[in-house]
Structure formats: C-alpha cells, structure tokens
Design an enzyme around this catalytic site. Sequence first.
Site, PDB file in Angstrom:
ATOM      1  N   GLU A  70      -2.139 -18.708 -11.354  1.00 46.07           N
ATOM      2  CA  GLU A  70      -1.653 -18.720 -10.016  1.00 46.07           C
ATOM      3  C   GLU A  70      -0.623 -19.912  -9.654  1.00 46.07           C
ATOM      4  O   GLU A  70      -1.019 -20.881  -8.852  1.00 46.07           O
ATOM      5  CB  GLU A  70      -3.168 -19.032  -9.095  1.00 46.07           C
ATOM      6  CG  GLU A  70      -4.245 -17.967  -9.391  1.00 46.07           C
ATOM      7  CD  GLU A  70      -5.340 -18.224  -8.715  1.00 46.07           C
ATOM      8  OE1 GLU A  70      -5.449 -19.268  -8.000  1.00 46.07           O
ATOM      9  OE2 GLU A  70      -6.328 -17.461  -8.856  1.00 46.07           O
ATOM     10  N   GLU A 106      -9.297  -9.536 -13.208  1.00 40.79           N
ATOM     11  CA  GLU A 106     -10.630 -10.071 -12.503  1.00 40.79           C
ATOM     12  C   GLU A 106     -10.762  -8.922 -11.340  1.00 40.79           C
ATOM     13  O   GLU A 106     -10.945  -9.241 -10.014  1.00 40.79           O
ATOM     14  CB  GLU A 106     -10.083 -11.225 -11.566  1.00 40.79           C
ATOM     15  CG  GLU A 106      -9.612 -12.204 -12.685  1.00 40.79           C
ATOM     16  CD  GLU A 106      -9.395 -13.780 -11.923  1.00 40.79           C
ATOM     17  OE1 GLU A 106      -9.635 -13.678 -10.657  1.00 40.79           O
ATOM     18  OE2 GLU A 106      -8.535 -14.704 -12.435  1.00 40.79           O
TER      19      GLU A 106
HETATM   20  O1  9MR Z   1     -15.456 -16.482  -9.271  1.00 44.48           O
HETATM   21  C1  9MR Z   1     -15.211 -17.681  -9.441  1.00 44.48           C
HETATM   22  C2  9MR Z   1     -16.000 -18.646  -8.432  1.00 44.48           C
HETATM   23  O2  9MR Z   1     -17.269 -18.564  -8.914  1.00 44.48           O
HETATM   24  C3  9MR Z   1     -15.313 -19.985  -8.214  1.00 44.48           C
HETATM   25  O3  9MR Z   1     -16.284 -20.810  -7.204  1.00 44.48           O
HETATM   26  C4  9MR Z   1     -14.231 -20.101  -7.862  1.00 44.48           C
HETATM   27  C5  9MR Z   1     -13.424 -21.405  -7.890  1.00 44.48           C
HETATM   28  O4  9MR Z   1     -12.381 -21.627  -7.850  1.00 44.48           O
HETATM   29  O5  9MR Z   1     -13.398 -19.214  -8.850  1.00 44.48           O
HETATM   30  C6  9MR Z   1     -13.709 -18.174  -8.867  1.00 44.48           C
HETATM   31  O6  9MR Z   1     -12.631 -17.150  -9.728  1.00 44.48           O
HETATM   32  C7  9MR Z   1     -11.546 -17.354  -9.371  1.00 44.48           C
HETATM   33  C8  9MR Z   1     -10.689 -17.097 -10.689  1.00 44.48           C
HETATM   34  O7  9MR Z   1     -11.147 -18.370 -11.598  1.00 44.48           O
HETATM   35  C9  9MR Z   1      -9.299 -17.354 -10.249  1.00 44.48           C
HETATM   36  N1  9MR Z   1      -8.833 -16.130  -9.501  1.00 44.48           N
HETATM   37  C10 9MR Z   1      -9.702 -16.072  -8.385  1.00 44.48           C
HETATM   38  C11 9MR Z   1     -11.136 -16.087  -8.697  1.00 44.48           C
HETATM   39  C12 9MR Z   1     -11.745 -15.932  -7.316  1.00 44.48           C
HETATM   40  O8  9MR Z   1     -11.799 -16.853  -6.616  1.00 44.48           O
END
Ligand code: 9MR
Length: 393
Positions: free
Chosen positions: A179, A284
């Site tokens: 990101e 994802e």
């Molecule tokens: O699914 C993840 C969630 O459990 C966490 O709280 C969150 C915190 O940053 O991150 C989520 O996963 C993210 C991923 O690492 C990067 N792309 C977006 C995802 C959804 O937020």
Amino acid sequence: MAGPYIQGEAPALFNLNPFTPISMKTTTLAFLGLSATVFTACAAALPSLKDVYADDFLIGAALNAYRVEVDSGPVAELVATQFNCATAENAMKWGPIHPLPGIYDFSDADRFADFSEAHGMKIVGHTLVWHSQTPKWVFEDENGQPLTREALLARMRDHIFTVMGRYKGRVYSWDVVNEALNEDGTLRDSPWRRIIGDDYIIKAFEYAHEADPQAKLYYNDYGIENPAKRAGAVAIVKMLQQAGARIDGVGIQEHVSLTWPSREDLDASIRAFGELGVKVAITELDVSVLPDPDMGNADVGRRFIANTPALDPYVAGLPEQMQKKLADRYAELFGVYLANKSVVERVTFWGLTDRESWLNNFPVYGRTNYPLLFDRHLKAKPAFFSVIGEAAK
Ligand code: 9MR
C-alpha cells in the site's frame, strides 16, 4: 487513536486478530457451535476449490492466529481440503512480530507456519514494509527524534533479514511493500517515504532478494483496479525493473463490492501487470454486500462511519436474492481470473468464514457482512458452488 501505532492503525477491536483475548481465541469449536463429527462428513462431501483450480492457480485463505490454534477438527479439515496456500492475516506484520527495538515475537507466526505446512499449504508472508500496523518507534531514535535515512534503511534491512531469514525456504512468496500508493496513483506520504525518499521501495526489494533469493517478491495494494491507481502500480514495477531490482508480481488485494470494480477495469489491471512481465496474485479477495459510500478504498486509516440500520440491512440473514447476487459476482470475478490464468498465479480469500471477516467492522464497526464463501457455521454458501462451477466451464 491513542497507542503505540502510527496513524492508519486499526482500533483494538477491529476484528479477531492476534491481539484478541486468549479466551476468545481458544474457543473456536464451541464458538462455531459445531460437532467435529458432523462437520467432517460435510467437509469430505464438498468439492474442493484447490482441486478444481489445480491447473489454473493456487487457492489460498488468510488465517488469523486463533484459527490455527486448533490443528485438527472442522476448521483444519476445511482449510486443508479447500486451500493449498495460506497468508498470515496479521501475525507477520511488523507490530506483532517486531513490537519493540531488538525484540521479535515469532510465536503466532511460527504457529501459523507450522499449521500451514502440517496441512499441506504453501506459505505467503504478509508484509514487510507498510505504514500501518508499524509501531511509531520504527521511525524514531531513542530520543523520539525522526531517524536519518541511513538509520531507517538499516532498521528496514535488519527487519527484512530477520523475518525473512527465519522463514527462509518456508515462505514461498512475500508481500514486500504494501500500500505505497494514494488513490490518484502518486506515492503515499508515509514515514518510509518522508525519511528515506521514493527509493525506499527499491531498497526494500533489494534487501528482500538478498535475504531470500528463492522467495517470490510482490508489491501489494488495494484499489489498483482503478485506472489512476493502476498507473501508479505500473510505475512502481517499472521503477523496480529499471533499477535492476527483482519483482515477481503485483498483488491486487481485491476488496470489492457487488458492483465495483467493473469486469473491464479488473481485466485491464491484470493485463497491464502481465504486459510488464510480472505475475498477478489476487491476494485479499472478499466481496462486501453492505452499503459503503466509498467502496474500493480499503485504507485501514479511513475514518470509521457510525452504524445505522440502513447501513446494516442483513442482521437477520442474507436474503436469497442477495446470496444469488453474491454468487453471480464471484462467478464473474473467477471468470476474469480464468481468462487471465497465464498471468494470475494465486487467488487468496481474506479469511475463512463470514464470521471473522474484517468487513464486519470496516468501514462501519459491528455490522453483519457476508463477504466470503463459507458462512458463520463453516457451511458452504451458494457463492462457493458458483466458484466451483466456474472452474468447470
Ligand atoms: O484483516 C486485517 C485485520 O485483522 C487488521 O485489523 C487490519 C489492521 O491493519 O488489517 C487487515 O488486513 C489488511 C491487510 O493487512 C492489508 N490490506 C487491507 C486488509 C484489510 O484491512
């Protein structure tokens, strides 16, 4: 929010993650209200996603720490029969794995890696360099002053070498940088970029290649189905290639809705990356069925919106016509992946069941969403069968 994390970090109760209290983590079976015997019969009777797509691409799931505490029984059975690769949803991020200077905590990540291998799944590492879930201290010296470029590069290198080094030969693919882009395709003004400069991305890929020359190296982002942001991702790939750094692929996160992105935009993104000679992984995947005024923006730093009944219409269950819409949307997405299977090397769902999806809590906290293929009781939804059916076409 208060706490040790930089802006962009999620609230503590965002969803079930490695920070979830132990009492919640250890009650998976009771929590699902299932008997292992009943479920085993169901899992065995289901067709297998990984098998029907065996000639096309890998099929993965993101797993949370509490999911891998039970290494046998219904969850393990479902995971092992349906998926051939797994991503750590949180356990390998900087915050959990390297919480303090010089202190690494590999407990959740080790358990995740052991579980994945025990159930025949390749391991995807997520993620090495990100602005979110990265403690503030990473960017500061011992007096709380911003680090110099050289000092932050040294810290980045140490982190990459330590984490990749521990899982060398086990993690087959790493999301090296996550990101780095704004929605308009320009580079995000993260502390990494502010302190090091635009070439922090090149450095991260160079260190990653040095740390494990066998691992596949990916750039990963959301919203790169949109043309402007796609152009930014194309520019990152070209910048790496021109610098002579190794990049194997682009991860299209694919946090999507029933209507966004269009089939055409998704297809164009996959092709654009393919034309650069790199692979694409859908990293994802989930499909929100709930209203979101700003779909396509999975920025965890987004301001949370207050819940209202209008924003949370399916608390009592997803109506049949919505199940059908979800199933049709999944068929459409897999149709695009299959049409580009020479480029797409993996499709990973962001979670296992609707119950623990992050989308129940984003961008509105506490809703009832239905984004995945398995319901809150581990049962396959119509969308599961539509994805299976798409493989046979
Ligand atoms: O699914 C993840 C969630 O459990 C966490 O709280 C969150 C915190 O940053 O991150 C989520 O996963 C993210 C991923 O690492 C990067 N792309 C977006 C995802 C959804 O937020």
